[in-house]
Design a protein around this motif. Structure first.
Motif, PDB file in Angstrom:
ATOM      1  N   ALA A 170      -4.485   6.787  -2.559  1.00 37.78           N
ATOM      2  CA  ALA A 170      -3.777   5.821  -1.794  1.00 37.78           C
ATOM      3  C   ALA A 170      -4.450   4.234  -1.962  1.00 37.78           C
ATOM      4  CB  ALA A 170      -3.866   6.175  -0.286  1.00 37.78           C
ATOM      5  N   GLU A 171      -5.780   4.428  -2.273  1.00 37.39           N
ATOM      6  CA  GLU A 171      -6.483   3.218  -2.470  1.00 37.39           C
ATOM      7  C   GLU A 171      -6.180   2.811  -4.165  1.00 37.39           C
ATOM      8  OE1 GLU A 171     -11.036   3.427  -0.909  1.00 37.39           O
ATOM      9  OE2 GLU A 171     -10.404   5.499  -1.365  1.00 37.39           O
ATOM     10  N   GLY A 172      -5.940   3.711  -4.992  1.00 36.07           N
ATOM     11  CA  GLY A 172      -5.496   3.227  -6.155  1.00 36.07           C
ATOM     12  C   GLY A 172      -4.238   2.484  -6.266  1.00 36.07           C
ATOM     13  N   PHE A 173      -3.511   3.017  -5.452  1.00 32.02           N
ATOM     14  CA  PHE A 173      -1.830   2.791  -5.178  1.00 32.02           C
ATOM     15  C   PHE A 173      -1.882   1.224  -4.842  1.00 32.02           C
ATOM     16  CE2 PHE A 173       2.113   1.927  -3.548  1.00 32.02           C
ATOM     17  CZ  PHE A 173       3.120   2.729  -4.569  1.00 32.02           C
ATOM     18  N   LEU A 192     -11.723  -2.227  -4.474  1.00 32.60           N
ATOM     19  CA  LEU A 192     -11.807  -0.776  -4.300  1.00 32.60           C
ATOM     20  C   LEU A 192     -13.174  -0.913  -3.296  1.00 32.60           C
ATOM     21  CD1 LEU A 192     -11.560   1.254  -7.187  1.00 32.60           C
ATOM     22  CD2 LEU A 192      -9.853   1.286  -5.251  1.00 32.60           C
ATOM     23  N   THR A 193     -13.283  -0.580  -1.939  1.00 37.26           N
ATOM     24  CA  THR A 193     -14.009  -0.522  -1.041  1.00 37.26           C
ATOM     25  C   THR A 193     -14.790   0.856  -0.962  1.00 37.26           C
ATOM     26  OG1 THR A 193     -12.634   0.134   0.543  1.00 37.26           O
ATOM     27  CG2 THR A 193     -13.036  -2.326   0.318  1.00 37.26           C
ATOM     28  N   TYR A 194     -16.336   0.575  -0.902  1.00 43.64           N
ATOM     29  CA  TYR A 194     -17.224   1.936  -0.783  1.00 43.64           C
ATOM     30  C   TYR A 194     -16.945   2.591   0.244  1.00 43.64           C
ATOM     31  CZ  TYR A 194     -21.433   4.811  -1.244  1.00 43.64           C
ATOM     32  OH  TYR A 194     -22.432   5.625  -1.386  1.00 43.64           O
ATOM     33  N   PRO A 247       0.920  -1.198   0.032  1.00 48.29           N
ATOM     34  CA  PRO A 247       0.128  -0.056   0.113  1.00 48.29           C
ATOM     35  C   PRO A 247       0.833   1.273  -0.046  1.00 48.29           C
ATOM     36  CG  PRO A 247      -0.725  -1.764   1.653  1.00 48.29           C
ATOM     37  CD  PRO A 247       0.476  -2.123   1.048  1.00 48.29           C
ATOM     38  N   LEU A 248       0.200   2.490  -0.180  1.00 50.74           N
ATOM     39  CA  LEU A 248       0.846   3.615  -0.411  1.00 50.74           C
ATOM     40  C   LEU A 248       1.908   4.123   0.611  1.00 50.74           C
ATOM     41  CD1 LEU A 248       0.777   6.308  -2.477  1.00 50.74           C
ATOM     42  CD2 LEU A 248      -0.328   7.157  -0.563  1.00 50.74           C
ATOM     43  N   ILE A 249       1.373   3.902   1.915  1.00 49.68           N
ATOM     44  CA  ILE A 249       2.023   4.112   3.125  1.00 49.68           C
ATOM     45  C   ILE A 249       3.595   3.551   3.136  1.00 49.68           C
ATOM     46  CG2 ILE A 249       1.185   2.357   4.453  1.00 49.68           C
ATOM     47  CD1 ILE A 249       1.538   4.226   7.094  1.00 49.68           C
TER      48      ILE A 249
END
Length: 606
Positions: free
Chosen positions: A466-469, A450-452, A129-131
């Motif tokens: 961040a979610e896309g990453f 992807l979560t709503y 993930p992005l972090i």
């Protein structure tokens, strides 16, 4: 740098404690010689020396996990859940994962255990993930240091950025292009990465340590680390340039002999290769009557052929959960474990060390997977670490790039998320070249859905960068190539034949490409050729089709070699920017994008 010297001090202190603990004490060989010749295997004898009392048998705790992939924060959606079998035979899902909780669970598990080792089975970093991924996984290495990880094997994803970057993660130093992210710099890993079967092509020697020996007083256990031999088939060509990957079994057997010659008779293999359990529940009884080996796949043959000198196997790669015994070549049961992925589980194994022989009393080995539940206190040091890196990532990660009307999951033979990415790449391909006909996306490149309702949101369907990453972290380019219709059919066949026959790599198709996948058949026959159509028309073997893929597939990745034979190449932008462009153009708060129906592949299973 100050941080570097502090890390070295931690390493020296750990080594000093291990060596100092052994100084002046009776060795295992001396202890065995001092025991009565009439003693039997089930008697417990003691030896006094230096103020310590030793029994013949010493339980050693082995805590292990695998495939963390930089998931420092609790994974979202199905990626953050495990399936648990209940006492009445029903199942339920349990939210799991997050390094703040993993740290607490591991620390609690170690309480009262004087002999405890923590090991991992590879893929600690990569596809993160992005972090973590935004900072070339330095945050994850820092977290693993705080977790007191003792040793890990490399996995295929440790090579995503090549051998030089892996060496930097081990030894420290600022990134050669991006520089230092913090004033403290980057100190590297306090633990050794093991790469016994990864050789430098020029020297023929392992690029990192092949094995490592854990010592405490008179107890010593060796660890050999390998990754899957087929790493070049699942990593970009640049990532494995100049490297040679050797057979897992041959390598482990070679170094087991080397450890034996050094007097190390208790050995654990850390293997980044795995299998598929008979159940998706983490607490499924692999050794139940009628269950056979309880697992299938590559790890079974590996386990059956590794020398009996190795006492336990910690595995990974398949993201599955299992604790099974598989017979070694001598017909003796041997523990084989895997703790799913993303820090959702950890394995607690008890190795009973026999001081008379220096070996593990294998009949006494016990093991179980445990859930990293989120109902325990968060580890404050991990909360601080996550906060530090989130602060640095926030300006980039919080930016909205699109809107969705519901969860877009990454599950199934054909996943809605995979279809969405393929559609995005087809649209981008048509911008580069209006003659583009279709797009294909590799399933392993889709790392999440992807979560709503994402972290910190109120269920508004906003998709952040961040979610896309997290979905597409590899920075592959989107490439265009020409293929004949006959080649296109062959590409589809290669998904389910050859090296992919036992574990198919089903390419995610863009809108317009449809076909039937018949799982009742074997190999390439699973593709029903007459059913393959593009926009309703049968594929013409002699015609030319313009196909968009990512750079990994364009190089023949995932064993689909025909994808590496395309012509008229055109290299485009990176895949994440292509997904962002598509979401931005096709969604808004008022008109969010809906999950694709995932009905392009018709699956026949009976």
């Amino acid at each position: 740098m100050p941080a570097k010297s502090q890390a070295h001090q931690r390493r020296r202190r750990r080594t000093h404690l291990l060596l100092a603990g052994a100084a002046g004490l009776v060795t295992a060989g001396t202890l065995a010689a001092a025991l009565p010749a009439t003693a039997t295997a089930d008697e417990t004898s003691e030896k006094h020396g230096g103020g310590h009392t030793y029994s013949r048998y010493q339980d050693v705790q082995l805590l292990s996990f695998n495939d963390l992939h930089g998931n420092l924060e609790p994974p979202a959606g199905s990626s953050g859940r495990v399936t648990e079998i209940q006492h009445d035979g029903t199942t339920k899902t349990v939210d799991a994962g997050g390094v703040e909780y993993l740290a607490t669970h591991l620390r609690q598990a170690r309480e009262g255990k004087k002999y405890s080792i923590t090991a991992a089975g590879g893929d600690m970093v990569g596809a993160s993930p992005l972090i973590s991924g935004l900072f070339h996984d330095e945050p994850t290495i820092e977290a693993l240091n705080k977790l007191d990880l003792d040793v890990t094997s490399v996995g295929n994803h440790e090579f995503d950025e090549g051998a030089r970057e892996l060496a930097r993660l081990q030894n420290g130093g600022c990134h050669p292009k991006d520089g230092c992210y913090t004033d403290e710099g980057f100190a590297g890993a306090d633990f050794p990465y093991l790469a016994a079967n990864v050789l430098d092509e020029k020297t023929g020697k392992p690029i990192l340590k092949p094995y490592w020996v854990w010592k405490k007083r008179d107890v010593k256990i060796g660890f050999i680390g390998v990754t899957l031999e087929d790493t070049p088939g699942v990593v970009s060509a640049d990532g494995v340039k100049g490297l040679k990957f050797k057979d897992e079994v041959e390598t482990i057997n070679k170094y087991a002999k080397a450890l034996q010659r050094q007097g190390v008779k208790s050995i654990v293999a850390l293997i980044h290769e795995g299998g598929a359990p008979a159940s998706t529940a983490y607490n499924y009884n692999c050794d139940a009557p009628g269950a056979g080996d309880g697992i299938s796949g590559p790890i079974v043959d590996i386990a059956k052929n590794i020398t009996p000198q190795v006492d336990a196997l910690v595995t990974g790669h398949t993201h599955a959960a299992y604790v099974c015994t598989v017979n070694d070549p001598a017909g003796k049961p041997r523990m084989v474990t895997s703790a799913a992925s993303f820090g959702r589980l950890y394995t607690d194994t008890t190795l009973t060390y026999d001081r008379w022989t220096g070996d593990i009393a294998r009949t006494s080995v016990k093991s179980a997977n445990h859930v990293v539940t989120r109902d325990v206190p968060k580890a404050p040091d991990m909360t601080e670490l996550i906060g530090k890196w989130n602060t640095l990532a926030a300006p980039i990660g919080n930016r909205a790039i699109g809107y969705i009307s519901a969860d877009i999951p990454n599950t199934g033979t054909e996943s809605p998320m995979g279809d969405l990415i393929a559609d995005a790449q087809l649209a981008y391909g048509k911008e580069l070249d209006p003659e583009t006909d279709l797009a294909l996306m590799n399933p392993g490149g889709v790392r999440a859905g992807l979560t709503y309702t994402a972290k910190g949101s109120e269920g508004d369907g906003v998709v952040t960068y961040a979610e896309g990453f997290t979905v597409q972290p590899f920075s592959n380019t989107v490439n265009l190539q020409d293929f004949t219709g006959a080649q296109l059919i062959q590409i589809l066949k290669e998904q389910v034949s050859g090296g992919n026959a036992s574990a198919p790599k089903i390419l995610q198709p863009s809108s317009g490409l449809t076909y039937t996948l018949d799982l009742t058949k074997a190999g390439a026959d699973r593709i029903v050729v007459d059913s393959v159509k593009l926009n309703g028309a049968a594929i013409d073997p002699a015609a030319t089709y313009r196909v968009a893929t990512n750079s990994f597939l364009a190089g023949g990745g995932d064993g689909i070699t025909t994808l590496g034979q395309g012509t008229n190449d055109l290299v485009g932008a990176d895949d994440l920017s292509v997904l962002e462009k598509y979401l931005t153009a096709n969604s808004s708060a008022a008109n969010p994008i809906a999950p694709p129906a995932a009905n392009r592949i018709t699956v026949v299973s009976q």
